[in-house]
Design an enzyme around this catalytic site. Structure first.
Site, short mmCIF file in Angstrom:
data_model
loop_
_atom_site.label_atom_id
_atom_site.label_comp_id
_atom_site.label_asym_id
_atom_site.label_seq_id
_atom_site.Cartn_x
_atom_site.Cartn_y
_atom_site.Cartn_z
N ASN A 1 198.84 -11.29 75.88
CA ASN A 1 198.21 -10.66 74.72
C ASN A 1 197.19 -9.62 75.19
OD1 ASN A 1 195.51 -11.98 75.05
ND2 ASN A 1 196.76 -13.81 74.80
N ASP B 1 199.69 -19.51 72.43
CA ASP B 1 200.03 -20.71 71.66
C ASP B 1 201.44 -21.20 71.97
OD1 ASP B 1 197.60 -20.88 70.24
OD2 ASP B 1 198.23 -19.25 68.93
N LYS C 1 215.79 -12.84 87.97
CA LYS C 1 215.51 -11.83 86.95
C LYS C 1 216.65 -11.82 85.91
CE LYS C 1 214.87 -6.94 86.36
NZ LYS C 1 215.35 -5.67 86.85
N PHE D 1 186.32 -19.49 69.68
CA PHE D 1 186.43 -18.15 69.09
C PHE D 1 187.59 -18.15 68.10
CE2 PHE D 1 183.75 -14.92 71.19
CZ PHE D 1 183.04 -15.76 72.01
N LYS E 1 189.04 -24.04 61.81
CA LYS E 1 189.06 -24.34 63.26
C LYS E 1 187.86 -25.18 63.66
CE LYS E 1 191.91 -20.50 64.42
NZ LYS E 1 192.03 -19.10 64.60
N LYS F 1 189.11 -28.63 65.29
CA LYS F 1 188.95 -28.76 66.74
C LYS F 1 187.63 -29.44 67.12
CE LYS F 1 191.87 -24.75 67.62
NZ LYS F 1 192.43 -23.88 68.67
N1 CTP Z 1 192.55 -22.15 72.26
C1 CTP Z 1 192.72 -23.08 73.26
N2 CTP Z 1 193.99 -23.44 73.64
C2 CTP Z 1 195.07 -22.92 73.04
C3 CTP Z 1 194.90 -21.97 72.02
C4 CTP Z 1 193.62 -21.61 71.66
O1 CTP Z 1 191.75 -23.55 73.81
N3 CTP Z 1 196.28 -23.30 73.46
C5 CTP Z 1 191.18 -21.79 71.86
C6 CTP Z 1 190.79 -20.36 72.14
O2 CTP Z 1 190.20 -20.22 73.41
C7 CTP Z 1 189.82 -20.04 71.02
C8 CTP Z 1 190.34 -20.86 69.87
O3 CTP Z 1 191.08 -21.93 70.45
O4 CTP Z 1 188.52 -20.48 71.31
C9 CTP Z 1 191.24 -20.05 69.00
O5 CTP Z 1 191.83 -20.89 68.11
P1 CTP Z 1 193.39 -20.83 67.75
O6 CTP Z 1 193.58 -21.82 66.68
O7 CTP Z 1 194.28 -21.00 68.87
O8 CTP Z 1 193.51 -19.37 67.34
P2 CTP Z 1 194.82 -18.70 66.92
O9 CTP Z 1 195.87 -18.85 67.94
O10 CTP Z 1 194.44 -17.35 66.54
O11 CTP Z 1 195.13 -19.68 65.72
P3 CTP Z 1 196.12 -19.59 64.52
O12 CTP Z 1 197.40 -19.13 65.06
O13 CTP Z 1 196.11 -21.00 64.06
O14 CTP Z 1 195.43 -18.65 63.61
#
Ligand code: CTP
Length: 404
Positions: free
Chosen positions: A211, A280, A290, A324, A338, A342
């Site tokens: 990303n 995610d 490859k 965040f 969140k 969390k």
């Molecule tokens: N985070 C984490 N581990 C993951 C994904 C996210 O620790 N596998 C943490 C990030 O570092 C950040 C927060 O979770 O502090 C972001 O939340 P998250 O729910 O993952 O954000 P998005 O992916 O944007 O969520 P959504 O798709 O549910 O909107």
């Protein structure tokens, strides 16, 4: 800066005096009040007028040239200083101060001051390695003086090696860090874990999914926390930023590696700031070779990664957890969700579509969301100022928890 912080710069005679002029300029521009004391030999390299113009203060050289009859100059400026920096420090001045010799304006002032003293030596490589110089430096360390070690490289004398005075930017960072530690005693020795940057999820030996996270926000928090005297560990995905000084650096690539490195350290941590943009999902299958293209469309089956922060929320004992949330809509509502799902203490939410906000830039527009408080939206700030505000919030949360 409200009341200006006062730096007394002692300049002794070596070619690195020209760097002391740059240091004076940088410190003054950063809002410090700088006064310069020089030795006669330093004035052979760069004129006092240069230092006077850069510091906008009179320069002191001669102990007996007392301009103000109501004061004794070397005592007056010795008492005036919040910190004293000797840059460049020659072998000669180190020897004199280590042995209590005070035979000029610089050395009398150094004996008279009770302010902390930082020393940036500069000399020929063999002089630096000489047992007398090494012994003098050891003695000065026992007095509580701190050293900004010289760097390695080409020396003006034609030699290559250790002895080159550290760059003005680095000396200024040390000065900034000194004041930050003084101003924020509550951070001293705090165990802080910060994550930053993106993760990369491998598809095949040449491709990955990732990303746009630049890591700038997390690195700014790490830098500021370290400046304030915390013990900072930075677990970072791949970014192109320098590691902030004084930070323990743990590079990772994938979400799984981040999970392992963070959870392994969690029990021995007081504060976690989880600014990394962790993937995610990751490809279910990693190809050993490859992947070759074909005329057919292709799809990659994805599986969920572990949610690091959610896991920390489950394991949480007395730690403060900050997450965040980067959202493109319903920022506060999603961030609030969140916070609860969390088990966090604070969510730093930002809209990735707001001007001045988001991954790549140097500014951010964030909202702090805490349990039992209404959201606090901050104006557009530099990421370094957001880091400062975030740490002020974290300090309150740590105090509320009674983590001393
Ligand atoms: N985070 C984490 N581990 C993951 C994904 C996210 O620790 N596998 C943490 C990030 O570092 C950040 C927060 O979770 O502090 C972001 O939340 P998250 O729910 O993952 O954000 P998005 O992916 O944007 O969520 P959504 O798709 O549910 O909107």
């Amino acid at each position: 800066m409200s009341a200006k912080k006062r730096i007394l710069l002692c300049v002794t005679g070596g070619i690195a005096v020209f760097k002391a002029a740059a240091l004076t300029s940088k410190l003054s521009q950063s809002g410090y009040e700088v006064k310069v004391v020089m030795t006669e030999s330093a004035a052979e390299f760069v004129t006092p007028l240069t230092f006077q113009a850069l510091s906008r203060n009179p320069v002191y050289i001669n102990t007996f040239n007392e301009k103000d009859p109501s004061k004794i100059a070397h005592i007056d400026i010795a008492d005036w200083a919040d910190v004293v920096v000797i840059a460049p420090a020659t072998a000669n001045v180190l020897g004199k101060v280590a042995n209590g010799i005070a035979d000029d304006m610089v050395t009398t002032t150094l004996l008279a001051t009770t302010a902390p003293i930082m020393i940036a030596p500069a000399m020929n490589v063999h002089m630096y390695a000489h047992p007398a110089v090494q012994k003098n430096m050891e003695t000065l360390k026992t007095f509580g003086y701190t050293f900004i070690e010289p760097g390695e490289g080409f020396l003006a004398c034609g030699y290559e090696g250790k002895g080159r005075m550290e760059e003005p930017e680095v000396i200024q960072k040390e000065v900034d860090a000194f004041f930050a530690r003084k101003d924020y005693p509550e951070w001293h020795g705090r165990k802080v874990l910060i994550t930053a940057g993106p993760t990369q999820e491998t598809i095949d030996p040449v491709r990955f999914l990732s990303n746009r996270s630049s890591g700038k926000m997390g690195y700014a928090v790490a830098e500021e926390a370290a400046k304030r005297g915390a013990q900072v560990t930075l677990v970072s995905g791949p970014v192109s930023l320098p590691v902030p000084p004084g930070v323990t650096f743990v590079p990772v690539t994938s979400a799984e590696e981040m999970f392992q490195e963070v959870t392994a350290r969690f029990a021995d941590t007081e504060l976690v700031v989880k600014s990394a943009a962790v993937a995610d999902y990751r490809p279910q299958e990693v190809f050993d070779e490859k992947v070759k293209k074909s005329s057919e469309p292709m799809s990659i089956e994805m599986e969920r990664t572990k949610d690091v922060l959610k896991e920390l929320g489950k394991r949480k004992e007395n730690q403060v957890l900050i997450g965040f949330a980067a959202e493109s809509e319903n920022v506060e509502a999603y961030a609030e969700k969140k916070l609860h799902s969390k088990n966090l203490d604070l969510v730093v939410a930002n809209s990735i579509v707001d001007p001045g906000s988001g991954f790549q830039g140097d500014t951010n527009v964030v909202t702090f969301i805490k349990k039992g408080h209404s959201p606090e939206k901050l104006p557009m700030l530099s990421k370094s100022d957001v880091a400062k505000r975030l740490l002020s919030e974290a300090a309150i949360l740590l105090e509320q928890r009674g983590i001393q």
